[in-house]
Design a protein around this motif. Sequence first.
Motif, PDB file in Angstrom:
ATOM      1  N   ALA A 266       0.802  -1.315   0.022  1.00  0.00           N
ATOM      2  CA  ALA A 266       0.075  -0.199  -0.027  1.00  0.00           C
ATOM      3  C   ALA A 266       0.819   0.875   0.377  1.00  0.00           C
ATOM      4  N   CYS A 267       2.404   0.922   0.647  1.00  0.00           N
ATOM      5  CA  CYS A 267       3.235   2.087   0.345  1.00  0.00           C
ATOM      6  C   CYS A 267       3.252   2.586  -0.415  1.00  0.00           C
ATOM      7  N   ASN A 268       4.055   1.318  -0.863  1.00  0.00           N
ATOM      8  CA  ASN A 268       4.503   1.648  -2.467  1.00  0.00           C
ATOM      9  C   ASN A 268       3.758   1.933  -3.800  1.00  0.00           C
ATOM     10  N   ARG A 269       2.710   1.588  -3.469  1.00  0.00           N
ATOM     11  CA  ARG A 269       1.429   2.691  -4.661  1.00  0.00           C
ATOM     12  C   ARG A 269       1.521   3.627  -4.264  1.00  0.00           C
ATOM     13  N   LEU A 270       1.225   3.259  -2.731  1.00  0.00           N
ATOM     14  CA  LEU A 270       0.481   5.444  -2.785  1.00  0.00           C
ATOM     15  C   LEU A 270       1.331   6.502  -2.628  1.00  0.00           C
ATOM     16  N   GLN A 271       2.892   5.956  -2.707  1.00  0.00           N
ATOM     17  CA  GLN A 271       4.070   6.961  -3.327  1.00  0.00           C
ATOM     18  C   GLN A 271       3.761   7.311  -4.651  1.00  0.00           C
ATOM     19  N   LYS A 272       3.930   5.444  -5.276  1.00  0.00           N
ATOM     20  CA  LYS A 272       4.029   5.787  -6.211  1.00  0.00           C
ATOM     21  C   LYS A 272       2.230   7.115  -6.923  1.00  0.00           C
ATOM     22  N   GLU A 273       1.419   6.347  -7.044  1.00  0.00           N
ATOM     23  CA  GLU A 273      -0.139   7.428  -7.316  1.00  0.00           C
ATOM     24  C   GLU A 273       0.605   9.069  -6.895  1.00  0.00           C
TER      25      GLU A 273
ATOM     26  N   ALA B 193       3.480  10.466  -6.379  1.00  0.00           N
ATOM     27  CA  ALA B 193       4.433  10.875  -7.506  1.00  0.00           C
ATOM     28  C   ALA B 193       3.367  11.850  -8.788  1.00  0.00           C
ATOM     29  N   GLU B 194       2.828  10.578  -9.317  1.00  0.00           N
ATOM     30  CA  GLU B 194       2.529  10.574 -10.748  1.00  0.00           C
ATOM     31  C   GLU B 194       1.418  12.068 -10.632  1.00  0.00           C
ATOM     32  N   TRP B 195       0.972  12.566  -9.325  1.00  0.00           N
ATOM     33  CA  TRP B 195      -0.221  13.105  -8.907  1.00  0.00           C
ATOM     34  C   TRP B 195       0.018  14.773  -9.582  1.00  0.00           C
ATOM     35  N   GLN B 196       1.598  14.721  -8.607  1.00  0.00           N
ATOM     36  CA  GLN B 196       2.331  15.876  -8.807  1.00  0.00           C
ATOM     37  C   GLN B 196       2.544  16.350  -9.997  1.00  0.00           C
ATOM     38  N   LEU B 197       2.820  15.165 -10.729  1.00  0.00           N
ATOM     39  CA  LEU B 197       3.336  15.115 -12.310  1.00  0.00           C
ATOM     40  C   LEU B 197       2.388  16.042 -12.956  1.00  0.00           C
ATOM     41  N   ASN B 198       1.761  14.882 -12.817  1.00  0.00           N
ATOM     42  CA  ASN B 198      -0.105  15.040 -13.744  1.00  0.00           C
ATOM     43  C   ASN B 198      -1.208  15.556 -13.264  1.00  0.00           C
ATOM     44  N   PRO B 199      -1.836  16.204 -12.308  1.00  0.00           N
ATOM     45  CA  PRO B 199      -2.831  16.313 -11.575  1.00  0.00           C
ATOM     46  C   PRO B 199      -4.132  15.894 -12.367  1.00  0.00           C
ATOM     47  N   PRO B 200      -5.071  14.894 -12.238  1.00  0.00           N
ATOM     48  CA  PRO B 200      -5.801  15.312 -12.553  1.00  0.00           C
ATOM     49  C   PRO B 200      -6.974  17.330 -13.067  1.00  0.00           C
ATOM     50  N   SER B 201      -7.855  17.547 -13.648  1.00  0.00           N
ATOM     51  CA  SER B 201      -7.766  18.697 -13.944  1.00  0.00           C
ATOM     52  C   SER B 201      -9.068  19.029 -13.094  1.00  0.00           C
TER      53      SER B 201
ATOM     54  N   ASP C 215     -18.976  -2.887  -4.340  1.00  0.00           N
ATOM     55  CA  ASP C 215     -19.059  -3.667  -4.840  1.00  0.00           C
ATOM     56  C   ASP C 215     -18.067  -3.700  -5.993  1.00  0.00           C
ATOM     57  N   SER C 216     -17.529  -3.260  -6.531  1.00  0.00           N
ATOM     58  CA  SER C 216     -17.024  -3.382  -8.098  1.00  0.00           C
ATOM     59  C   SER C 216     -15.447  -2.913  -8.165  1.00  0.00           C
ATOM     60  N   TRP C 217     -15.397  -2.948  -6.713  1.00  0.00           N
ATOM     61  CA  TRP C 217     -13.576  -1.706  -6.518  1.00  0.00           C
ATOM     62  C   TRP C 217     -12.888  -3.251  -7.492  1.00  0.00           C
ATOM     63  N   SER C 218     -11.701  -2.288  -8.065  1.00  0.00           N
ATOM     64  CA  SER C 218     -10.584  -3.293  -8.869  1.00  0.00           C
ATOM     65  C   SER C 218      -9.003  -2.246  -8.045  1.00  0.00           C
ATOM     66  N   PRO C 219      -8.576  -2.780  -8.499  1.00  0.00           N
ATOM     67  CA  PRO C 219      -7.139  -2.580  -8.111  1.00  0.00           C
ATOM     68  C   PRO C 219      -6.370  -1.823  -9.207  1.00  0.00           C
ATOM     69  N   ALA C 220      -6.762  -2.338  -9.837  1.00  0.00           N
ATOM     70  CA  ALA C 220      -6.669  -1.351 -11.401  1.00  0.00           C
ATOM     71  C   ALA C 220      -6.797   0.284 -11.404  1.00  0.00           C
ATOM     72  N   MET C 221      -8.103   0.924 -10.432  1.00  0.00           N
ATOM     73  CA  MET C 221      -8.175   2.109  -9.777  1.00  0.00           C
ATOM     74  C   MET C 221      -7.277   2.836  -8.975  1.00  0.00           C
ATOM     75  N   THR C 222      -7.650   3.905  -9.450  1.00  0.00           N
ATOM     76  CA  THR C 222      -6.331   4.782  -8.440  1.00  0.00           C
ATOM     77  C   THR C 222      -7.358   6.025  -7.941  1.00  0.00           C
ATOM     78  N   VAL C 223      -6.230   7.104  -7.497  1.00  0.00           N
ATOM     79  CA  VAL C 223      -6.779   8.097  -6.895  1.00  0.00           C
ATOM     80  C   VAL C 223      -7.665   8.634  -8.086  1.00  0.00           C
ATOM     81  N   SER C 224      -6.888   9.035  -9.093  1.00  0.00           N
ATOM     82  CA  SER C 224      -6.980   9.842 -10.248  1.00  0.00           C
ATOM     83  C   SER C 224      -8.108   9.364 -10.801  1.00  0.00           C
TER      84      SER C 224
END
Length: 176
Positions: free
Chosen positions: A16-23, A25-33, A120-129
Amino acid sequence: MTSSSALSRKALSKIACNRLQKELAEWQLNPPSGFKHKVTDNLQRWVIEVNGAAGTLYANETYQLQVDFPEHYPMEAPQVIFAPPAPLHPHIYSNGHICLVDNSPKARDSDSVALYILYDSWSPAMTVSSICISILSMLSSSTVKQRPADNDRYVKNCRSGRSPKETRWWFHDDKV
């Protein structure tokens, strides 16, 4: 302490820590509009500012999402709620709980009951973005500013600290 906050007190797993740190970092480079992550030192709880999209009922309005990540994220969905005051919307309760639906044809069954991407339909492929984009889409597609019909009953039942993740959502209107 609510059951959801008791769960969020457990330390995040290494995955979880690794995934959140990656997300993050990605957010900081390219935040959703239309979204801004409010920087804190707590990786387990994100506060995200949501700006209503231009040309919608929510244009020029700003809200805050609180995203709490469970110990086993991304295998388990985060808890996402609007901090007070929650926007007036047919799928957002006054306590901030969100009934976020996936309206894709694949997600709907024959009687138009949709699946819920935060539940119910959560998928690990989903992200905060991707969650944020879904929330903005839900807000943007609304044609009315009103609470769900059962808002008072639902909020009253949640006073005991029930998490939105413990709710069985039923949705029959895929137009909002």
